[in-house]
Design an enzyme around this catalytic site. Structure first.
Site, PDB file in Angstrom:
ATOM      1  CD  GLU A  83       8.191 -24.764 -18.883  1.00 39.08           C
ATOM      2  OE1 GLU A  83       7.548 -24.140 -18.007  1.00 39.08           O
ATOM      3  OE2 GLU A  83       8.807 -25.810 -18.649  1.00 39.08           O
ATOM      4  CB  CYS A 120      11.053 -29.246 -17.813  1.00 36.81           C
ATOM      5  SG  CYS A 120      11.094 -27.573 -17.141  1.00 36.81           S
ATOM      6  CG  HIS A 244      14.103 -31.335 -15.182  1.00 38.39           C
ATOM      7  ND1 HIS A 244      14.283 -30.341 -16.118  1.00 38.39           N
ATOM      8  CD2 HIS A 244      13.384 -30.776 -14.170  1.00 38.39           C
ATOM      9  CE1 HIS A 244      13.702 -29.234 -15.699  1.00 38.39           C
ATOM     10  NE2 HIS A 244      13.152 -29.471 -14.523  1.00 38.39           N
TER      11      HIS A 244
END
Length: 446
Positions: A83, A120, A244
Site C-alpha cells: 500500500e 494490509c 495482523h
C-alpha cells in the site's frame, strides 16, 4: 493432490532504527512505558536514503532465490502486495523483476506479474492468488514469488507516527512446501469502511477508534465464516495464532475476542463459570446494548484468568517478537508474525511438524481473512536459514533530528533532502534516481 503452501521465506528490514522509548518518547514528553507496555513497541525500522519498497522487496527475493538455488525460469508469477506504491499504472513487481534480472542469469519474460492492493490484507490475498494458480494447474511446474513490501509512514505529529515501520517479506508458494501447507478453507469478513485510507495521498487518514472497532468486527466475522466451512475451533487446536500486527496492543484485543469465541460451549467455559460466570447469551438480555455491556464485562474478567493468560503467553506472545522491534509493515505484518512464532518454536526446540497455525489477516477498508496452516516436516531447516536477528542488530540507531531528516527524505512532497546515507550498501539493490520518464531506477551493488 500435492499440498500447496509456503515453501520458503525471507525478510529484509529497513536499515535504520528509531528507539521509541528512549529517543521518540522524550521528544514527545511522554512516558516510555506508553510504547513498551501500551502499544507494545520498542523500535521502528526505516529505509535508508537508497532504500524503498522496490529495493527491500528485491533484496528479500534475491536472498530467497539464492539460497533455494532458483533461476527466473523457476518462477511463473511475481505478485507484490503493497500500500506504498508510487505508480498508478506500472506495478512494483515489474521493478522488482528488473532488479532481479540484473543479478540472475535469465529473465522473467514469461512470468505473470501483478500488484495487489487491499491495505494490509493484500499479502495474504497474493498468497491466495498463487495458491489458486497452482491448484488450477496453470503453473507449468513453476512456483510463485509473493512479496509484501511497505514503508508505513505517517505525517509527523500524527497519532500513528509511533507505529511506523518499513520492510519486506518474500515468500515462495509451491507444491510440497517445506514450511507450511495452507488450508483449502478460508473465512472472510468484509465491509465498505473508511477506518483508514489514502485518497491520492502518501500519508493515511485514520479514524483510530473506528479502525480498532472495524478490525475486531471483521475478524469476528471471518472466524465465524471459517468455522462454517471448516470446523468449530477450540483454543487448543493451534500451536500459534499469528495476527495482523499494526502494533502488539491491537493484537491483545483480537486475541481476547478469538479466545472468547473459541472457548464458548467448551470445557474451558465450564471450568471458568465459578470464577467469572458463563458467557452472556444475547437471548438473555432485553436489549442489544445490555448484551454488549455484559460481553465487555465478561471479557474484562476473562482477560485476568490464569487460563487465558497461559494460552496468550503460549500462542500469541511469541508471534510479536519481531513486530515490537520494527513497527508496522502493513502487508508484511502478519507474515513476520508467522516467522516470529516459528523462530521461537525452533529456539525452544518444539516438535511442531503437523501442528496447526491459525492466521488472521486484516486490511482496512475493510476485510479480514482467516485460514489454517499445517507446519511441514522441514519447517525447522527452513527457518534456520533466516538472518532476521542479525539484520535487526545491524540497524543504524537514529537520533531524533536524524529521524526527522529521514522522514522528510521519504516524504514525496518534500523532494530531495540534503543528507548523506547512514549505512553502506553491499551485495544488494539500491535506488539510484529517476529516469527520463520520471521512473525510479535501481542498481545492484556488490
Amino acid at each position: 493432490m500435492e499440498p500447496v503452501g509456503i515453501d520458503a521465506v525471507e525478510v529484509w528490514t529497513g536499515k535504520l532504527k528509531l528507539d521509541l522509548p528512549e529517543t521518540f518518547a522524550p521528544q514527545k514528553g511522554e512516558d516510555p512505558d506508553k510504547y513498551r507496555k501500551g502499544i507494545g513497541l520498542v523500535g521502528s525500522s526505516f529505509p535508508d536514503l537508497y532504500e524503498d519498497i522496490v529495493t527491500m522487496g528485491a533484496n528479500a527475493a534475491k536472498r530467497l532465490m539464492d539460497r533455494k538455488g532458483l533461476t527466473p525460469d523457476d518462477i511463473g508469477r511475481i505478485d507484490v502486495a503493497t500500500e506504498s506504491a508510487f505508480d498508478n499504472s506500472k506495478p512494483v513487481s515489474t521493478y522488482i523483476a528488473g532488479c532481479l534480472e540484473q543479478y540472475f542469469d535469465g529473465e522473467f519474460r514469461h512470468a505473470n506479474k501483478g500488484e495487489r492492493k487491499f491495505a494490509c490484507v493484500a499479502g495474504t490475498q497474493s498468497i491466495d492468488d498463487a495458491y489458486n494458480w497452482i491448484r488450477a494447474g496453470r503453473n507449468r511446474g513453476r512456483a510463485a514469488l509473493v512479496i509484501a513490501t511497505d514503508t508505513a509512514l505517517y505525517a509527523r505529529g500524527d497519532p500513528g507516527e509511533a507505529t511506523q515501520g518499513a520492510g519486506a517479506v518474500a515468500m515462495l508458494i509451491d507444491e510440497d512446501p517445506d514450511l507450511v501447507e495452507i488450508s483449502n478453507e478460508q473465512g472472510y469478513g468484509s465491509m465498505d469502511e473508511t477506518d483508514f485510507l489514502k485518497p491520492n495521498q502518501q500519508f493515511p487518514s485514520v479514524d483510530g477508534k473506528r479502525s480498532m472497532q472495524v478490525y475486531l468486527s471483521r475478524m469476528r466475522e471471518a472466524v465465524e465464516d471459517f468455522e462454517s466451512v471448516a470446523w468449530d475451533m477450540h483454543p487448543d487446536d493451534f500451536a500459534y495464532v499469528p495476527f495482523h500486527t499494526p502494533f502488539p496492543g491491537m493484537v491483545r484485543k483480537a486475541a481476547l475476542l478469538g479466545y472468547r469465541h473459541m472457548s464458548r460451549d467448551t470445557e474451558i467455559e465450564d471450568a471458568l463459570a465459578d470464577e467469572i460466570g458463563r458467557q452472556p447469551r444475547e437471548d438473555d438480555y432485553a436489549s442489544r446494548e445490555a448484551y454488549e455491556e455484559a460481553i465487555r464485562e465478561y471479557m474484562d474478567a476473562l482477560k485476568e484468568t490464569e487460563q487465558y493468560q497461559a494460552w496468550y503467553d503460549r500462542t500469541i506472545e511469541p508471534t510479536l517478537n519481531i513486530s515490537r522491534q520494527v513497527g508496522n509493515w502493513y502487508t508484511g505484518s502478519v507474515h513476520i508474525a508467522r516467522i516470529a512464532a516459528l523462530q521461537y518454536a525452533a529456539e525452544e526446540d518444539q516438535e511442531l511438524a503437523g501442528e496447526k497455525l491459525l492466521v488472521g489477516s486484516y486490511g482496512s477498508g475493510a476485510q479480514a481473512e482467516i485460514h489454517a496452516e499445517t507446519v511441514q516436516p522441514n519447517w525447522e531447516q527452513e527457518i534456520a536459514q533466516l538472518n532476521v536477528d542479525a539484520q535487526l542488530q545491524a540497524r543504524y540507531d537514529l537520533s531524533y533530528s536524524e529521524y526527522e531528516h529521514v522522514h522528510d527524505s521519504h516524504n514525496h512532497e518534500k523532494g530531495a533532502v540534503d543528507i548523506d546515507d547512514f549505512t553502506e550498501p553491499s551485495d544488494e539493490f539500491v535506488f539510484t534516481g529517476w529516469g527520463r520518464m520520471n521512473e525510479r531506477q535501481y542498481e545492484y551493488i556488490e
